[in-house]
Enzyme design. Structure first.
Site, mmCIF file in Angstrom:
data_model
loop_
_atom_site.group_PDB
_atom_site.id
_atom_site.type_symbol
_atom_site.label_atom_id
_atom_site.label_comp_id
_atom_site.label_asym_id
_atom_site.label_seq_id
_atom_site.Cartn_x
_atom_site.Cartn_y
_atom_site.Cartn_z
ATOM 1 N N SER A 1 31.499 71.132 55.628
ATOM 2 C CA SER A 1 30.633 70.084 56.151
ATOM 3 C C SER A 1 29.618 70.763 57.071
ATOM 4 O O SER A 1 29.071 71.808 56.709
ATOM 5 C CB SER A 1 31.468 69.018 56.871
ATOM 6 O OG SER A 1 30.664 67.917 57.235
ATOM 7 N N HIS B 1 29.976 67.822 52.346
ATOM 8 C CA HIS B 1 29.515 66.524 52.822
ATOM 9 C C HIS B 1 27.987 66.518 52.835
ATOM 10 O O HIS B 1 27.360 67.384 53.443
ATOM 11 C CB HIS B 1 30.030 66.255 54.238
ATOM 12 C CG HIS B 1 31.510 66.102 54.318
ATOM 13 N ND1 HIS B 1 32.191 66.144 55.503
ATOM 14 C CD2 HIS B 1 32.450 65.895 53.358
ATOM 15 C CE1 HIS B 1 33.486 65.974 55.279
ATOM 16 N NE2 HIS B 1 33.663 65.827 53.975
ATOM 17 N N ASP C 1 38.603 66.283 57.329
ATOM 18 C CA ASP C 1 38.636 66.299 55.872
ATOM 19 C C ASP C 1 38.958 67.707 55.382
ATOM 20 O O ASP C 1 38.458 68.696 55.903
ATOM 21 C CB ASP C 1 37.280 65.847 55.327
ATOM 22 C CG ASP C 1 37.321 65.516 53.848
ATOM 23 O OD1 ASP C 1 38.426 65.347 53.300
ATOM 24 O OD2 ASP C 1 36.232 65.414 53.252
#
Length: 193
Positions: free
Chosen positions: A18, A45, A137
């Site tokens: 991310s 992401h 995540d």
């Protein structure tokens, strides 16, 4: 922490990241051996509508880079990028599927979804790499890869631009490697050698 052994049996390297992970990808991909004989799947992401990632990565590597399409077969020696705003799943017949279900960790694609389904399909033939990011995540997905016998690598939180994601992974799984970018390149280039 004991470092794991590398075998010659890997079919897929899946990379999750991310915030701060793009810089790592830009360093990692150009340094990879062209004959690794595996597929590389990137789950990052991104905001819906962001489409420049594939073009950017194509400029950085000699590997072909493409955005995943629904029901596409997973081929070796290709870099696949999860499309923005879809969860990326691995199917038992070694194809991809795209899913619009609810966001997980405020994200779609969610790294956990891809890591977990990849572990179900590839088991010990999977390498999971988790990079910089600002939420949890990927931690549970990396744990599942480890439990399935796959090789697990976490970017060293001390080096990560945003350390939260690697730190969360280290809270739930003891990976085979915790490594800086230079060491990650070395590890990946030893795969299937």
């Amino acid at each position: 922490m004991a470092e794991g052994s590398i075998s010659n049996r890997y079919e897929v390297l899946i990379i999750g990241g991310s915030a701060g992970s793009l810089d790592v990808l830009i360093q990692l991909l150009p340094a990879l051996r062209r004959d690794l004989d595996l597929a590389i799947v990137i789950v990052q992401h991104r905001k819906p509508g962001e489409s420049l990632l594939v073009e950017l990565l194509n400029e950085k590597t000699s590997w072909p880079v493409k955005e995943v399409e629904e029901k596409e077969s997973i081929e070796k020696n290709t870099i696949y990028v999860a499309p923005a705003d879809y969860h990326l799943l691995f199917e038992k017949d070694k194809t991809f599927s795209l899913d619009l279900s609810e966001k997980l960790h405020y994200s779609r694609p969610a790294i956990d979804v891809s890591f977990e389904t990849a572990a179900d399909v590839y088991g010990a033939a999977l390498v999971g790499l988790l990079l910089s990011g600002a939420n949890a995540d990927g931690a549970e997905g990396l744990k599942k890869i480890k439990m399935a016998g796959g090789l697990t690598i976490v970017q060293d939180p001390l080096e990560a631009a945003v350390s939260y994601m690697p730190e969360q992974a280290l809270d739930v799984v003891e990976p085979d490697y915790v490594a800086n970018v230079g060491k990650i390149v070395e590890i990946v280039n030893r795969l299937n050698g």
